[in-house]
Design a protein around this motif. Structure first.
Motif, PDB file in Angstrom:
ATOM      1  N   HIS A  61      10.283 -32.308  20.715  1.00  0.00           N
ATOM      2  CA  HIS A  61      11.164 -31.098  20.449  1.00  0.00           C
ATOM      3  C   HIS A  61      11.597 -31.349  19.057  1.00  0.00           C
ATOM      4  O   HIS A  61      11.865 -32.510  18.627  1.00  0.00           O
ATOM      5  CB  HIS A  61      12.534 -31.336  21.385  1.00  0.00           C
TER       6      HIS A  61
ATOM      7  N   TYR B 221      13.822 -29.431  15.803  1.00  0.00           N
ATOM      8  CA  TYR B 221      14.866 -28.601  15.279  1.00  0.00           C
ATOM      9  C   TYR B 221      15.017 -28.744  13.760  1.00  0.00           C
ATOM     10  O   TYR B 221      14.664 -29.697  12.943  1.00  0.00           O
ATOM     11  CB  TYR B 221      16.247 -29.060  15.954  1.00  0.00           C
TER      12      TYR B 221
ATOM     13  N   TYR C 137      17.448 -27.510  10.256  1.00  0.00           N
ATOM     14  CA  TYR C 137      18.552 -27.315   9.982  1.00  0.00           C
ATOM     15  C   TYR C 137      18.821 -27.008   8.665  1.00  0.00           C
ATOM     16  O   TYR C 137      17.980 -27.503   7.720  1.00  0.00           O
ATOM     17  CB  TYR C 137      19.613 -28.086  10.240  1.00  0.00           C
TER      18      TYR C 137
ATOM     19  N   GLN D 197      21.337 -27.137   5.157  1.00  0.00           N
ATOM     20  CA  GLN D 197      22.530 -27.777   4.561  1.00  0.00           C
ATOM     21  C   GLN D 197      22.885 -27.230   3.341  1.00  0.00           C
ATOM     22  O   GLN D 197      22.021 -27.626   2.323  1.00  0.00           O
ATOM     23  CB  GLN D 197      22.659 -29.000   4.872  1.00  0.00           C
TER      24      GLN D 197
ATOM     25  N   GLU E 178      28.534 -28.622   2.520  1.00  0.00           N
ATOM     26  CA  GLU E 178      28.787 -27.610   3.956  1.00  0.00           C
ATOM     27  C   GLU E 178      28.019 -28.423   5.097  1.00  0.00           C
ATOM     28  O   GLU E 178      27.193 -29.520   4.851  1.00  0.00           O
ATOM     29  CB  GLU E 178      28.167 -26.423   3.744  1.00  0.00           C
ATOM     30  N   GLY E 179      28.352 -27.874   6.037  1.00  0.00           N
ATOM     31  CA  GLY E 179      27.830 -28.724   7.349  1.00  0.00           C
ATOM     32  C   GLY E 179      26.489 -28.228   7.531  1.00  0.00           C
ATOM     33  O   GLY E 179      25.753 -27.523   6.912  1.00  0.00           O
ATOM     34  N   LEU E 180      25.847 -28.523   8.715  1.00  0.00           N
ATOM     35  CA  LEU E 180      24.366 -28.190   8.934  1.00  0.00           C
ATOM     36  C   LEU E 180      24.466 -26.633   9.887  1.00  0.00           C
ATOM     37  O   LEU E 180      25.184 -26.645  10.911  1.00  0.00           O
ATOM     38  CB  LEU E 180      23.850 -29.258   9.919  1.00  0.00           C
TER      39      LEU E 180
ATOM     40  N   PHE F 255      22.292 -24.474  12.311  1.00  0.00           N
ATOM     41  CA  PHE F 255      21.010 -24.666  13.140  1.00  0.00           C
ATOM     42  C   PHE F 255      20.119 -23.322  12.515  1.00  0.00           C
ATOM     43  O   PHE F 255      20.647 -22.218  12.424  1.00  0.00           O
ATOM     44  CB  PHE F 255      21.601 -24.360  14.601  1.00  0.00           C
TER      45      PHE F 255
ATOM     46  N   TYR G 104      14.564 -24.377  17.149  1.00  0.00           N
ATOM     47  CA  TYR G 104      14.143 -25.277  17.969  1.00  0.00           C
ATOM     48  C   TYR G 104      12.939 -24.897  18.490  1.00  0.00           C
ATOM     49  O   TYR G 104      13.002 -23.714  19.079  1.00  0.00           O
ATOM     50  CB  TYR G 104      15.511 -25.210  19.074  1.00  0.00           C
TER      51      TYR G 104
ATOM     52  N   ASP H 140      14.321 -21.282  20.697  1.00  0.00           N
ATOM     53  CA  ASP H 140      15.597 -20.750  20.063  1.00  0.00           C
ATOM     54  C   ASP H 140      15.540 -20.520  18.660  1.00  0.00           C
ATOM     55  O   ASP H 140      15.509 -21.559  17.920  1.00  0.00           O
ATOM     56  CB  ASP H 140      16.692 -21.711  20.481  1.00  0.00           C
TER      57      ASP H 140
ATOM     58  N   SER I 273      17.792 -18.559  17.164  1.00  0.00           N
ATOM     59  CA  SER I 273      18.820 -17.646  16.776  1.00  0.00           C
ATOM     60  C   SER I 273      19.528 -17.808  15.420  1.00  0.00           C
ATOM     61  O   SER I 273      20.197 -17.196  14.912  1.00  0.00           O
ATOM     62  CB  SER I 273      19.955 -17.845  17.769  1.00  0.00           C
TER      63      SER I 273
ATOM     64  N   PHE J  95      16.795 -29.935   6.932  1.00  0.00           N
ATOM     65  CA  PHE J  95      16.630 -30.926   7.630  1.00  0.00           C
ATOM     66  C   PHE J  95      15.966 -30.774   8.957  1.00  0.00           C
ATOM     67  O   PHE J  95      16.257 -29.775   9.400  1.00  0.00           O
ATOM     68  CB  PHE J  95      17.977 -31.637   7.957  1.00  0.00           C
TER      69      PHE J  95
ATOM     70  N   GLN K  54      19.468 -36.600  18.771  1.00  0.00           N
ATOM     71  CA  GLN K  54      18.296 -36.130  17.644  1.00  0.00           C
ATOM     72  C   GLN K  54      18.224 -37.179  16.692  1.00  0.00           C
ATOM     73  O   GLN K  54      19.268 -38.038  16.123  1.00  0.00           O
ATOM     74  CB  GLN K  54      18.916 -34.705  17.074  1.00  0.00           C
TER      75      GLN K  54
ATOM     76  N   PHE L 246      17.026 -37.846  12.931  1.00  0.00           N
ATOM     77  CA  PHE L 246      16.675 -36.871  11.532  1.00  0.00           C
ATOM     78  C   PHE L 246      15.892 -37.481  10.508  1.00  0.00           C
ATOM     79  O   PHE L 246      15.983 -38.584  10.508  1.00  0.00           O
ATOM     80  CB  PHE L 246      18.078 -36.398  10.973  1.00  0.00           C
ATOM     81  N   GLY L 247      15.146 -36.550   9.803  1.00  0.00           N
ATOM     82  CA  GLY L 247      14.553 -36.955   8.614  1.00  0.00           C
ATOM     83  C   GLY L 247      15.417 -36.957   7.432  1.00  0.00           C
ATOM     84  O   GLY L 247      16.770 -36.513   7.697  1.00  0.00           O
TER      85      GLY L 247
ATOM     86  N   TYR M  33      27.641 -38.400  14.119  1.00  0.00           N
ATOM     87  CA  TYR M  33      26.640 -38.673  13.398  1.00  0.00           C
ATOM     88  C   TYR M  33      27.187 -38.743  12.190  1.00  0.00           C
ATOM     89  O   TYR M  33      28.452 -38.427  11.660  1.00  0.00           O
ATOM     90  CB  TYR M  33      25.653 -37.424  13.124  1.00  0.00           C
TER      91      TYR M  33
ATOM     92  N   PHE N 228      29.634 -36.198  11.123  1.00  0.00           N
ATOM     93  CA  PHE N 228      29.530 -34.788  11.804  1.00  0.00           C
ATOM     94  C   PHE N 228      29.751 -35.195  13.474  1.00  0.00           C
ATOM     95  O   PHE N 228      29.016 -35.879  14.163  1.00  0.00           O
ATOM     96  CB  PHE N 228      28.273 -34.365  11.703  1.00  0.00           C
TER      97      PHE N 228
ATOM     98  N   ALA O 251      31.566 -28.887  10.931  1.00  0.00           N
ATOM     99  CA  ALA O 251      31.361 -28.646   9.344  1.00  0.00           C
ATOM    100  C   ALA O 251      31.287 -29.946   8.656  1.00  0.00           C
ATOM    101  O   ALA O 251      31.022 -29.831   7.505  1.00  0.00           O
ATOM    102  CB  ALA O 251      32.436 -27.654   8.786  1.00  0.00           C
TER     103      ALA O 251
END
Lengths: 115, 115
Positions: free
Chosen positions: A31, A33, A35, A37, A41-43, A45, A48, A56, A58, A91, A104, A106-107, B36, B90, B107
């Motif tokens: 799987h 994903y 993102y 950033q 600010e936040g991540l 989406f 997926y 997904d 969206s 990311f 998850q 992350f790289g 996270y 996060f 966020a």
């Protein structure tokens, strides 16, 4: 065990060019994903994917952005005809197939700069 | 639809003092909850998760979080802060009812620990 590998770490493009961001998930993870950033600010989406399937999308902009996760090779996030507003850190994360209660991994991201 | 709120952009705490980083969530079914941490120019690192069972979960680096169903909260805590805890934190949620893997992130809250 290698973690999630993203390359390049930094990518500079001029407006109108194409950007290709690569992500190799952790071994055994099916799987992936993506993102985005923005600074301070936040991540957000984006998409997926499982092997050969988009599950997904969206969060993906309707135009210029596409993602794939082929049977062989890394996942690719492709941005066509880049604009200044595409500048961000992108990311990738991966997770194993054995249950949605797994975190998850992350790289370290690709920082995309548009001149 | 899933959502996560981290009401504080920034939390300041003195080294050695307890810290709390707040998170509230909204899901249709039961939540899977995650915390996270992100250090500069790095990807997110998993700290801890709540899936089921004991409401107090312990994670990496001495962090813990308390799941409160009635208040739909999952606040991150540490009894004694270190300067090295300074980072971006996060909170994230998945909807266990749908069985999906899509994760929604808050966020982020920037934690500053002063020596």
């Amino acid at each position: 065990n290698a973690g999630v590998m993203q390359n390049p770490r930094h990518l500079v493009r001029r407006r109108g060019q194409e950007a290709r961001l690569r992500c190799s998930p952790m071994k055994g993870h099916s799987h992936v994903y993506w993102y985005r950033q923005l600074p301070e600010e936040g991540l957000k989406f984006m998409v997926y994917l499982q092997k050969e399937n988009i599950i997904d999308e969206s969060g993906m902009p309707k135009e210029r952005f596409s993602a794939e996760f082929p049977k062989e090779g890394p996942s690719i996030l492709r941005i066509q005809q880049v604009v200044r507003g595409d500048s961000a850190a992108y990311f990738c994360a991966s997770s194993p197939p054995d249950g949605s209660n797994q975190p998850q991994h992350f790289g370290d991201g690709t920082r995309l700069s548009i001149l | 639809a899933q959502s996560v709120a981290q009401p504080e952009d920034q939390v300041n705490v003195a080294e050695g003092n307890p810290l709390t980083v707040k998170c509230t969530y909204s899901v249709s079914g039961n939540p899977y909850l995650f915390w996270y941490v992100q250090y500069p120019n790095r990807g997110l690192q998993f700290l801890l998760k709540y899936i089921t069972g004991d409401n107090l979960v312990k994670g990496s680096y001495g962090f813990e979080a308390e799941f409160n169903k009635s208040q739909t909260s999952f606040h991150l805590k540490k009894p004694s802060a270190l300067v090295s805890d300074s980072a971006l934190y996060f909170c994230a949620v998945r909807d266990a009812r749908t069985g999906g893997f899509k994760t929604i992130f808050g966020a982020g809250t920037r934690l500053f620990v002063k020596a």
